[in-house]
Scaffold this motif. Structure first.
Motif, short mmCIF file in Angstrom:
data_model
loop_
_atom_site.label_atom_id
_atom_site.label_comp_id
_atom_site.label_asym_id
_atom_site.label_seq_id
_atom_site.Cartn_x
_atom_site.Cartn_y
_atom_site.Cartn_z
N HIS A 1 0.79 -1.23 0.00
CA HIS A 1 0.00 0.00 0.00
C HIS A 1 0.82 1.28 0.00
O HIS A 1 0.26 2.37 0.02
CB HIS A 1 -0.94 0.01 1.20
N ASN B 1 -9.13 0.41 2.23
CA ASN B 1 -7.70 0.25 2.48
C ASN B 1 -7.39 -0.01 3.94
O ASN B 1 -6.62 -0.89 4.26
CB ASN B 1 -6.93 1.48 2.01
N PRO C 1 -7.80 8.09 0.16
CA PRO C 1 -7.77 6.63 0.09
C PRO C 1 -9.16 6.04 0.25
O PRO C 1 -10.00 6.59 0.94
CB PRO C 1 -6.86 6.22 1.25
N ALA D 1 -2.38 9.02 -2.93
CA ALA D 1 -3.73 9.35 -3.39
C ALA D 1 -4.35 10.38 -2.46
O ALA D 1 -4.16 10.35 -1.26
CB ALA D 1 -4.59 8.10 -3.44
N SER E 1 -0.12 3.79 -2.71
CA SER E 1 -1.46 4.36 -2.65
C SER E 1 -1.55 5.49 -1.64
O SER E 1 -2.55 6.18 -1.58
CB SER E 1 -2.50 3.28 -2.33
#
Length: 62
Positions: A41, A54, A50, A47, A44
């Motif tokens: 992760h 997640n 999220p 981002a 990510s």
């Protein structure tokens, strides 16, 4: 993700061992599972928002 960001998305063998152990025990996963989750992760985290899945994905399959 906040805790993983604090660690810089890396889990060194003995860095902050007590804090990592406490965190893992608190969410009910092993250190190894957390390490793999962070690896999967880390990209990510950039981002802007999220997905809600997640955070829960770390504990849902354990």
């Amino acid at each position: 993700m906040e805790f993983a960001e604090k660690l810089g998305w890396k889990l060194q063998r003995r860095d902050e061992d007590d804090e990592v152990e406490t965190f893992c025990n608190g969410i009910g996963v092993s250190r190894q599972v957390f390490k793999v989750w962070m690896h999967n992760h880390k990209n990510s985290s950039s981002a802007s928002s999220p997905s809600p899945g997640n955070a829960s994905s770390l504990t849902s399959d354990q």
